[in-house]
Design a protein around this motif. Sequence first.
Motif, PDB file in Angstrom:
ATOM      1  N   LYS A  10     -11.278 -19.989 -31.082  1.00  0.00           N
ATOM      2  CA  LYS A  10     -10.578 -21.276 -31.133  1.00  0.00           C
ATOM      3  C   LYS A  10     -10.834 -21.984 -32.465  1.00  0.00           C
ATOM      4  N   VAL A  13      -8.739 -20.333 -35.060  1.00  0.00           N
ATOM      5  CA  VAL A  13      -7.342 -20.778 -34.991  1.00  0.00           C
ATOM      6  C   VAL A  13      -7.191 -22.123 -35.705  1.00  0.00           C
ATOM      7  N   LEU A  64       0.189 -21.121 -33.354  1.00  0.00           N
ATOM      8  CA  LEU A  64      -1.240 -21.424 -33.282  1.00  0.00           C
ATOM      9  C   LEU A  64      -1.583 -22.144 -31.981  1.00  0.00           C
ATOM     10  N   ALA A  67      -1.630 -19.604 -29.252  1.00  0.00           N
ATOM     11  CA  ALA A  67      -2.851 -18.802 -29.335  1.00  0.00           C
ATOM     12  C   ALA A  67      -4.035 -19.582 -28.760  1.00  0.00           C
TER      13      ALA A  67
END
Length: 160
Positions: A10, A13, A64, A67
């Motif tokens: 995370k 990202v 993003l 994701a």
Amino acid sequence: MKRGTTFFLKMAVILIGIPILALCIFLVPKIGSFAGELYPDIAYMKSLVLIDMYAAAIPFYLALYQAFKLLSYIDKNQAFSELSVKALKNIKYCAITISTLYLLGMPFYHLMQMRVDPPGITAIGLVIIFTSMVVAGFTAILQRLLQEAINIKSENDFTV
């Protein structure tokens, strides 16, 4: 999967999004102005380059976000769910959109390259197009594999 791994992903990202945001704020306006200066007789050149680059940033950030959602599903032990398949499908469509937008903008980038001394603007555009298509292909494969795993899991749930 441990939370530490998904937390790391995370953060990755988020860290991927920060440089692109910086490019959108600082570099894209300069590229648009540069295109306008190269072709002052084409009044809309600056606007078209800006629209193309900013329009490609929108699906990038949507991908993003998808994701990030996918990693959240993994945290909640919902990795093998239709939500994950949908997130992968959205990432695939975002990658295709980015590739298409840059493909549509390639004539403008080629015009810019013809007047610039070190050629490379077209090569950068081609790298972005190719990378986006690779991401789209990879997510399509992952989407199909995840859907098959979900189907197998549901068949096993019915047999037990």
